[in-house]
Design a protein around this motif. Structure first.
Motif, short mmCIF file in Angstrom:
data_model
loop_
_atom_site.label_atom_id
_atom_site.label_comp_id
_atom_site.label_asym_id
_atom_site.label_seq_id
_atom_site.Cartn_x
_atom_site.Cartn_y
_atom_site.Cartn_z
N VAL A 1 -48.10 -7.79 -45.00
CA VAL A 1 -48.02 -6.55 -44.22
C VAL A 1 -46.78 -6.52 -43.30
O VAL A 1 -46.44 -7.52 -42.67
CB VAL A 1 -49.30 -6.40 -43.37
CG1 VAL A 1 -49.20 -5.18 -42.46
CG2 VAL A 1 -50.53 -6.29 -44.27
N ASN B 1 -53.90 -2.96 -30.62
CA ASN B 1 -52.54 -3.32 -30.19
C ASN B 1 -51.83 -4.15 -31.25
O ASN B 1 -50.73 -4.63 -31.03
CB ASN B 1 -52.58 -4.10 -28.87
CG ASN B 1 -53.16 -3.26 -27.76
OD1 ASN B 1 -52.94 -2.05 -27.72
ND2 ASN B 1 -53.93 -3.89 -26.88
N LEU C 1 -62.29 -4.36 -25.91
CA LEU C 1 -63.38 -4.86 -26.74
C LEU C 1 -62.99 -6.20 -27.34
O LEU C 1 -62.15 -6.27 -28.25
CB LEU C 1 -63.70 -3.86 -27.88
CG LEU C 1 -64.72 -4.34 -28.92
CD1 LEU C 1 -66.04 -4.75 -28.28
CD2 LEU C 1 -64.95 -3.28 -29.99
N SER D 1 -52.08 -7.30 -48.22
CA SER D 1 -51.22 -8.49 -48.32
C SER D 1 -49.82 -8.21 -47.78
O SER D 1 -49.36 -7.06 -47.78
CB SER D 1 -51.09 -8.90 -49.79
OG SER D 1 -50.55 -7.84 -50.56
N1 LIG Z 1 -50.18 -9.36 -41.37
C1 LIG Z 1 -50.43 -9.59 -42.64
O1 LIG Z 1 -49.53 -9.92 -43.43
C2 LIG Z 1 -51.81 -9.41 -43.19
C3 LIG Z 1 -52.87 -9.02 -42.37
N2 LIG Z 1 -54.13 -8.87 -42.89
C4 LIG Z 1 -55.24 -8.44 -42.05
O2 LIG Z 1 -54.88 -7.17 -41.53
C5 LIG Z 1 -55.48 -6.99 -40.25
C6 LIG Z 1 -54.40 -6.53 -39.28
O3 LIG Z 1 -53.41 -7.54 -39.19
P1 LIG Z 1 -52.14 -7.39 -38.24
O4 LIG Z 1 -52.18 -6.07 -37.58
O5 LIG Z 1 -50.94 -7.77 -39.03
O6 LIG Z 1 -52.43 -8.54 -37.18
P2 LIG Z 1 -52.03 -8.64 -35.64
O7 LIG Z 1 -52.10 -10.10 -35.30
O8 LIG Z 1 -50.78 -7.89 -35.38
O9 LIG Z 1 -53.22 -7.85 -34.91
C7 LIG Z 1 -54.48 -8.41 -34.71
C8 LIG Z 1 -54.99 -7.93 -33.37
O10 LIG Z 1 -56.29 -8.47 -33.18
C9 LIG Z 1 -56.42 -8.76 -31.80
N3 LIG Z 1 -57.49 -9.74 -31.54
C10 LIG Z 1 -57.45 -11.07 -31.72
N4 LIG Z 1 -58.60 -11.61 -31.31
C11 LIG Z 1 -59.39 -10.60 -30.86
C12 LIG Z 1 -60.68 -10.53 -30.29
N5 LIG Z 1 -61.42 -11.62 -30.08
N6 LIG Z 1 -61.17 -9.31 -29.96
C13 LIG Z 1 -60.44 -8.19 -30.14
N7 LIG Z 1 -59.20 -8.20 -30.65
C14 LIG Z 1 -58.68 -9.40 -31.01
C15 LIG Z 1 -55.06 -9.29 -31.37
O11 LIG Z 1 -54.90 -9.16 -29.97
C16 LIG Z 1 -54.12 -8.39 -32.18
O12 LIG Z 1 -53.70 -7.28 -31.41
C17 LIG Z 1 -56.14 -8.31 -39.91
O13 LIG Z 1 -57.51 -8.21 -40.19
C18 LIG Z 1 -55.49 -9.31 -40.84
O14 LIG Z 1 -56.36 -10.37 -41.13
C19 LIG Z 1 -54.38 -9.07 -44.23
C20 LIG Z 1 -53.38 -9.46 -45.08
C21 LIG Z 1 -52.02 -9.67 -44.63
#
Ligand SMILES: NC(=O)C1=CN([C@@H]2O[C@H](COP(=O)(O)OP(=O)(O)OC[C@H]3O[C@@H](n4cnc5c(N)ncnc54)[C@H](O)[C@@H]3O)[C@@H](O)[C@H]2O)C=CC1
Length: 281
Positions: free
Chosen positions: A150, A9, A34, A148
């Motif tokens: 994103v 999500n 999950l 990075s």
């Molecule tokens: N947004 C950005 O600028 C960047 C993101 N990333 C990495 O990219 C990946 C995706 O990031 P986004 O989609 O932007 O983040 P996001 O915050 O939109 O999505 C992360 C998702 O992980 C879920 N989540 C959190 N705790 C959880 C748990 N205990 N069990 C299952 N799900 C859980 C959240 O509900 C959320 O839907 C992440 O690993 C992030 O660290 C890396 C570099 C930059």
């Protein structure tokens, strides 16, 4: 291929699920299906689905809040990733962990290579590096993909924030002393789709190519959207935040090129494509 996506999500997770569904059997699991901090559930759910690949995009991503919620950030990004990597290894699945430029300290003056030493400065960066270390030691079929800045259709991000601020403001100040590479979720998802079909395991830097500052990124967003707003450059010190940001987190795409993948398109082309997509909605 059967592909299980965590954080389905989230901003990236939704894009990945949507793209891969066209050609593969995809299990997109949100936290409700999950929770990666539940080790038993990780074992059970992966055993139940028997995926060929796990794309692990779930994370604790609140960079500033992580400074005061260290335990929570490590529980999700460190321990959660560990549990999932163990479960993936047990069912023989490839494991693709999405990581971040924040594992670097940002003091470099040239692009970081995949094997450069990590030295995260923020709690978030440290917790994501903890995840990387678990994946490297536990998974025999691991892709670690650092990305990075994103943005994309799903979820909040810098592009959407700029567009919405422009509706109520005549001018904006944007930081001009942090350098990085914006990444469109669709471009990253397209790369992941290719990568997971190979056995070219290892660490990858996957952002749109090229470099800019947040100020330059903001200017491009307004130029490409035809919005006339005054944008002024400012320094990081003018906008203090709880978590330190890397000053220079540009990443070289050595592994992408060395393994025969096409480089990701320039960040401005990705931005243009995203803005067109927004217009069509
Ligand atoms: N947004 C950005 O600028 C960047 C993101 N990333 C990495 O990219 C990946 C995706 O990031 P986004 O989609 O932007 O983040 P996001 O915050 O939109 O999505 C992360 C998702 O992980 C879920 N989540 C959190 N705790 C959880 C748990 N205990 N069990 C299952 N799900 C859980 C959240 O509900 C959320 O839907 C992440 O690993 C992030 O660290 C890396 C570099 C930059």
């Amino acid at each position: 291929m059967k592909i299980l996506v965590t954080g389905a999500n989230g901003q990236l997770g939704q894009e990945v699920v949507k793209l891969l569904r066209a050609k593969h059997k995809v299990f997109g699991l949100g936290r409700e299906q999950l929770d990666i901090t539940n080790a038993q559930q990780c074992l059970f759910v992966l055993d139940e689905h028997q995926p060929d690949v796990v794309i692990h995009s779930a994370a604790y991503t609140a960079v500033d809040s992580a400074e005061s919620e260290e335990e929570k950030a490590f529980l999700v990004n460190g321990e959660g990733t560990k549990s999932l990597a163990i479960a993936a290894e047990r069912v023989g699945a490839k494991f693709c962990y999405i990581s971040t430029d924040y594992v670097f300290d940002g003091t470099a003056t040239q692009a970081y290579r995949e094997d450069d030493e990590t030295n995260p400065q923020s709690v978030y960066g440290k917790s994501k590096r903890a995840g990387e270390l678990h994946v490297r030691s536990l998974s025999s079929r691991a892709f670690i993909v650092r990305t990075s800045w994103v943005y994309g259709r799903y979820g909040g991000n810098f592009v959407k924030t700029m567009l919405s601020l422009a509706k109520t403001r005549d001018s904006l100040k944007v930081v001009h002393d942090q350098f990085g590479s914006p990444t469109y979720t669709l471009d990253l998802a397209l790369f992941l789709e290719q990568l997971i079909q190979t056995e070219k395991y290892g660490t990858y830097h996957a952002s749109n190519s090229g470099v800019c500052t947040w100020y330059e990124f903001a200017c491009a967003i307004f130029e490409e959207s035809g919005i006339g707003i005054r944008v002024e450059p400012c320094t990081t010190e003018e906008f203090p935040r709880p978590a330190p940001r890397p000053k220079y987190s540009v990443m070289e795409h050595g592994a992408i090129l060395a393994n025969g993948f096409e480089d990701m398109r320039p960040w401005r082309d990705g931005l243009r494509a995203f803005l067109n997509e927004l217009k069509e909605e």
